[in-house]
Enzyme design. Structure first.
Site, mmCIF file in Angstrom:
data_model
loop_
_atom_site.group_PDB
_atom_site.id
_atom_site.type_symbol
_atom_site.label_atom_id
_atom_site.label_comp_id
_atom_site.label_asym_id
_atom_site.label_seq_id
_atom_site.Cartn_x
_atom_site.Cartn_y
_atom_site.Cartn_z
ATOM 1 N N VAL A 25 0.213 -8.726 -15.502
ATOM 2 C CA VAL A 25 1.163 -9.278 -16.479
ATOM 3 C C VAL A 25 0.417 -9.910 -17.660
ATOM 4 O O VAL A 25 0.736 -9.645 -18.827
ATOM 5 C CB VAL A 25 2.111 -10.314 -15.813
ATOM 6 C CG1 VAL A 25 3.115 -10.830 -16.834
ATOM 7 C CG2 VAL A 25 2.831 -9.695 -14.624
ATOM 8 N N LYS A 116 7.759 -16.580 -9.283
ATOM 9 C CA LYS A 116 8.995 -16.827 -8.503
ATOM 10 C C LYS A 116 8.763 -17.827 -7.385
ATOM 11 O O LYS A 116 9.651 -18.617 -7.044
ATOM 12 C CB LYS A 116 9.559 -15.530 -7.924
ATOM 13 C CG LYS A 116 8.625 -14.760 -7.011
ATOM 14 C CD LYS A 116 8.221 -13.472 -7.639
ATOM 15 C CE LYS A 116 7.028 -12.860 -6.971
ATOM 16 N NZ LYS A 116 6.709 -11.566 -7.539
ATOM 17 N N GLU A 140 12.106 -16.289 -17.377
ATOM 18 C CA GLU A 140 12.830 -15.007 -17.346
ATOM 19 C C GLU A 140 12.120 -13.956 -16.488
ATOM 20 O O GLU A 140 12.756 -13.174 -15.788
ATOM 21 C CB GLU A 140 12.979 -14.485 -18.789
ATOM 22 C CG GLU A 140 13.780 -13.214 -18.922
ATOM 23 C CD GLU A 140 15.221 -13.368 -18.458
ATOM 24 O OE1 GLU A 140 15.962 -14.144 -19.050
ATOM 25 O OE2 GLU A 140 15.601 -12.686 -17.474
ATOM 26 N N VAL A 143 12.212 -13.119 -12.093
ATOM 27 C CA VAL A 143 13.084 -12.214 -11.320
ATOM 28 C C VAL A 143 13.376 -10.965 -12.148
ATOM 29 O O VAL A 143 13.729 -11.071 -13.323
ATOM 30 C CB VAL A 143 14.454 -12.868 -10.983
ATOM 31 C CG1 VAL A 143 15.243 -11.983 -10.017
ATOM 32 C CG2 VAL A 143 14.295 -14.263 -10.432
ATOM 33 N N GLU A 201 0.881 -4.166 -2.458
ATOM 34 C CA GLU A 201 -0.428 -4.817 -2.443
ATOM 35 C C GLU A 201 -1.142 -4.544 -1.130
ATOM 36 O O GLU A 201 -0.525 -4.113 -0.153
ATOM 37 C CB GLU A 201 -0.223 -6.316 -2.621
ATOM 38 C CG GLU A 201 0.366 -6.618 -3.980
ATOM 39 C CD GLU A 201 0.489 -8.088 -4.256
ATOM 40 O OE1 GLU A 201 -0.290 -8.852 -3.667
ATOM 41 O OE2 GLU A 201 1.350 -8.449 -5.057
ATOM 42 N N LYS A 216 13.244 -14.832 -5.114
ATOM 43 C CA LYS A 216 14.031 -14.422 -6.292
ATOM 44 C C LYS A 216 15.502 -14.777 -6.101
ATOM 45 O O LYS A 216 16.182 -15.173 -7.053
ATOM 46 C CB LYS A 216 13.833 -12.926 -6.528
ATOM 47 C CG LYS A 216 12.411 -12.602 -6.999
ATOM 48 C CD LYS A 216 12.121 -11.120 -6.942
ATOM 49 C CE LYS A 216 10.730 -10.780 -7.468
ATOM 50 N NZ LYS A 216 10.308 -9.422 -7.154
HETATM 51 P P1 NAP Z 1 -2.683 -10.321 -10.920
HETATM 52 O O1 NAP Z 1 -2.775 -8.970 -11.510
HETATM 53 O O2 NAP Z 1 -3.221 -10.558 -9.555
HETATM 54 O O3 NAP Z 1 -3.392 -11.330 -11.935
HETATM 55 C C1 NAP Z 1 -3.560 -12.687 -11.652
HETATM 56 C C2 NAP Z 1 -4.439 -13.283 -12.726
HETATM 57 O O4 NAP Z 1 -4.497 -14.687 -12.527
HETATM 58 C C3 NAP Z 1 -5.875 -12.775 -12.698
HETATM 59 O O5 NAP Z 1 -6.359 -12.610 -13.998
HETATM 60 C C4 NAP Z 1 -6.623 -13.884 -11.974
HETATM 61 O O6 NAP Z 1 -7.962 -14.054 -12.413
HETATM 62 C C5 NAP Z 1 -5.841 -15.095 -12.408
HETATM 63 N N1 NAP Z 1 -5.914 -16.163 -11.404
HETATM 64 C C6 NAP Z 1 -5.389 -16.141 -10.158
HETATM 65 N N2 NAP Z 1 -5.660 -17.306 -9.523
HETATM 66 C C7 NAP Z 1 -6.363 -18.040 -10.390
HETATM 67 C C8 NAP Z 1 -6.934 -19.344 -10.336
HETATM 68 N N3 NAP Z 1 -6.849 -20.089 -9.232
HETATM 69 N N4 NAP Z 1 -7.570 -19.814 -11.428
HETATM 70 C C9 NAP Z 1 -7.678 -19.065 -12.553
HETATM 71 N N5 NAP Z 1 -7.155 -17.830 -12.665
HETATM 72 C C10 NAP Z 1 -6.506 -17.328 -11.591
HETATM 73 O O7 NAP Z 1 -1.166 -10.840 -10.891
HETATM 74 P P2 NAP Z 1 0.071 -10.251 -11.722
HETATM 75 O O8 NAP Z 1 0.581 -9.027 -11.038
HETATM 76 O O9 NAP Z 1 -0.259 -10.193 -13.144
HETATM 77 O O10 NAP Z 1 1.189 -11.381 -11.442
HETATM 78 C C11 NAP Z 1 1.125 -12.612 -12.096
HETATM 79 C C12 NAP Z 1 2.434 -13.360 -11.875
HETATM 80 O O11 NAP Z 1 3.514 -12.614 -12.404
HETATM 81 C C13 NAP Z 1 2.785 -13.625 -10.410
HETATM 82 O O12 NAP Z 1 3.462 -14.849 -10.312
HETATM 83 C C14 NAP Z 1 3.725 -12.492 -10.091
HETATM 84 O O13 NAP Z 1 4.604 -12.758 -9.037
HETATM 85 C C15 NAP Z 1 4.487 -12.386 -11.392
HETATM 86 N N6 NAP Z 1 5.105 -11.097 -11.627
HETATM 87 C C16 NAP Z 1 4.339 -9.992 -11.545
HETATM 88 C C17 NAP Z 1 4.928 -8.761 -11.814
HETATM 89 C C18 NAP Z 1 4.122 -7.507 -11.775
HETATM 90 O O14 NAP Z 1 4.655 -6.455 -12.082
HETATM 91 N N7 NAP Z 1 2.845 -7.544 -11.436
HETATM 92 C C19 NAP Z 1 6.289 -8.701 -12.122
HETATM 93 C C20 NAP Z 1 7.029 -9.881 -12.205
HETATM 94 C C21 NAP Z 1 6.422 -11.080 -11.961
HETATM 95 P P3 NAP Z 1 -9.078 -12.917 -12.114
HETATM 96 O O15 NAP Z 1 -8.650 -11.730 -12.976
HETATM 97 O O16 NAP Z 1 -10.340 -13.504 -12.583
HETATM 98 O O17 NAP Z 1 -8.999 -12.637 -10.656
HETATM 99 N N1 HSE Z 2 5.989 -7.454 -5.587
HETATM 100 C C1 HSE Z 2 7.087 -7.484 -6.509
HETATM 101 C C2 HSE Z 2 7.957 -6.252 -6.307
HETATM 102 C C3 HSE Z 2 6.558 -7.545 -7.932
HETATM 103 O O1 HSE Z 2 7.547 -5.336 -5.603
HETATM 104 O O2 HSE Z 2 9.063 -6.228 -6.805
HETATM 105 C C4 HSE Z 2 7.587 -8.044 -8.914
HETATM 106 O O3 HSE Z 2 7.948 -9.375 -8.685
#
Ligand code: NAP
Ligand code: HSE
Length: 444
Positions: A25, A116, A140, A143, A201, A216
């Site tokens: 994200v 979330k 926003e 969820v 994951e 959510k």
């Molecule tokens: P991600 O790809 O795992 O990225 C997490 C990022 O946060 C990485 O850059 C990581 O650093 C950094 N990070 C994690 N823990 C940290 C800490 N303790 N100190 C400093 N940096 C830290 O996660 P994501 O998929 O982007 O998701 C991020 C958020 O958005 C989550 O809350 C998730 O539920 C939400 N979300 C995600 C999606 C989706 O499609 N992925 C959709 C809706 C909501 P490093 O890169 O150095 O490891």
């Molecule tokens: N793990 C979540 C999903 C990412 O599969 O919908 C979005 O919150």
């Protein structure tokens, strides 16, 4: 005239942003801030300036959108930059994200989060903290990824009494269920496919056990029913018990199988909140939401049914929601308005205990293929627990052990009775195995 030309020539002030996280994200947010810089500046009247990006591992190779010159591992460095007005938390997990969000609001900065888990567990505290400090926290993206849900619940549907919400809010499980249904494969194989494609994951527990959907649901139900709903209030059950045969038998009976997050306002002022797999009639719109797509169906007393559908995850859809919040806040800052965080809801309405749910059930049992078996099973369900059967269908027979699979559909029965009956059935010598039981979702 002179005044006007002076104003035009002045470089518009910028709004400083810090990004906590540069993963799926965060990378999308950084990309869009760069790629749409001129357009955002026109919309806001100020430039969005990405000043610092917090990560865990500064050595990691990232896309070109993440300028290594502004990467830090020290959150205090962000707090000590007076030009940062908006902190965007896209790290995930409860800690340290929750602590950083508290510190952001306490320092009178605005916060945007896609988290979330934090909003489900601490949403009311964070909203109170934002109000006390004259700022705001928007969520926003927490969820439904790119689907507008939070803003419509806060604004466009505000005149309604929302009576029900039914939602597919986890893309990973919806993808797995779609594959199981279309390819006739079992859970483990479908999960492997989802992992190979990067949808699931390495540790898929939160998704497949319904925990992510429960978080959510807390956020959606709190807004829809105007009462604080916490994770401990939500009954949740995942999809790991489902087998290929369940999808086949369900289809023969006219149903799809979906993991639904369900919230309902009940007579008497309580609400129900639950996440579990359901048999859903194939002609219902939610049955047709496949793959990684999400959908949320709301029923308002004024609007009737409203369906929101779209991509519930992914870098760009989710960054669309994050940036909508950022732009909203940046406009407010530009107008010189102080934050107007929504009033947090207290836990004003009772949550109905799950055991009191009344629902029809699908029951798959393996039993010996001989006379007298069904009457014993019907005796337990009907005579002992008052559970009325609507259909019994005998499915495959195994020549090997002379056993057969039967599917029983019940009329509506209380959850507590059904559970007690299942424990009793498990002990019956004429039941080899309780293959599965799934609640049947009927619209009210
Ligand atoms: P991600 O790809 O795992 O990225 C997490 C990022 O946060 C990485 O850059 C990581 O650093 C950094 N990070 C994690 N823990 C940290 C800490 N303790 N100190 C400093 N940096 C830290 O996660 P994501 O998929 O982007 O998701 C991020 C958020 O958005 C989550 O809350 C998730 O539920 C939400 N979300 C995600 C999606 C989706 O499609 N992925 C959709 C809706 C909501 P490093 O890169 O150095 O490891
Ligand atoms: N793990 C979540 C999903 C990412 O599969 O919908 C979005 O919150």
């Amino acid at each position: 005239m002179t005044q006007q030309s002076t104003t035009r020539q002045e470089a518009p002030a910028s709004i400083g942003i810090a990004l906590l996280g540069a993963g799926v994200v965060g990378g999308g947010v950084a990309h869009s801030i760069g790629a749409h810089a001129a357009e955002y500046e026109r919309r806001i009247g100020r430039r969005l300036e990405l000043r610092q990006i917090l990560v865990r591992n500064p050595e990691k190779v990232r896309g070109t959108s993440v300028d290594p010159g502004i990467v830090t591992t020290d959150f205090d460095q962000i707090l000590s930059d007076p030009k940062i007005q908006i902190v965007v938390e896209v790290m995930g997990g409860e800690e340290p994200a929750y602590r950083y969000l508290c510190q952001t609001l306490e320092s009178r900065r605005y916060a945007v989060t896609a988290n979330k888990e934090v909003m489900a567990k601490h949403g009311p505290e964070l909203l109170s903290l934002a109000r006390r400090n004259g700022v705001d926290i928007l969520f926003e993206a927490s969820v439904g990824g790119g689907i507008p849900l939070i803003a419509p619940l806060k604004r466009d549907l505000i005149a309604n009494e929302i009576t029900s919400l039914r939602a597919i809010v986890n893309g990973t499980t919806n993808y797995i269920l779609t594959r199981m249904s279309s390819e006739g494969i079992d859970f483990a194989d479908a999960l492997e496919q989802a992992q190979a494609l990067g949808y699931a994951e390495a540790d898929p527990t939160n998704d497949v056990e319904g925990i992510d959907a429960a978080y959510k649901l807390c956020i959606l139900a709190s807004l829809a029913f105007r009462t604080a709903v916490f994770p401990a209030d939500v009954y949740h059950e995942g999809i790991t018990r489902l087998r290929a045969n369940d999808f086949r038998y369900a289809r023969e009976l006219g149903y799809a199988i979906k993991l639904l997050a369900i919230g309902r306002r009940l007579a008497g002022g309580s609400v129900e909140v639950r996440v579990h797999p359901v048999l859903l009639r194939e002609d219902e719109p939610l049955s047709k939401v496949d793959g990684v797509f999400n959908a949320v169906e709301l029923e308002g007393d004024l609007t009737g049914l409203v369906l929101f559908q779209g991509q519930g995850a992914g870098s760009f859809p989710t960054s669309s929601a994050v940036l909508a919040d950022v732009i909203d806040i940046a406009r407010e800052i530009g107008l010189g308005q102080s934050g107007r965080a929504m009033e947090p809801y207290s836990a004003s309405q009772q949550i109905r205990p799950f055991e009191e749910l009344e629902s029809r059930h699908y029951l798959r049992l393996r039993v010996p293929d001989r006379a007298g078996v069904l009457s014993k099973i019907c005796g337990v369900l009907g005579d002992q627990y008052g559970i009325s059967i609507s259909d019994i269908i005998q499915k495959e027979t195994s020549q090997e052990d002379q056993s057969t699979e039967i599917v029983i559909m019940t009329h509506a029965a209380r959850e507590a009775s059904m559970r007690a009956a299942l424990m009793e059935l498990e002990q019956l010598p004429v039941v080899n195995e309780i293959g599965n039981f799934i609640r049947v979702e009927t619209p009210r």
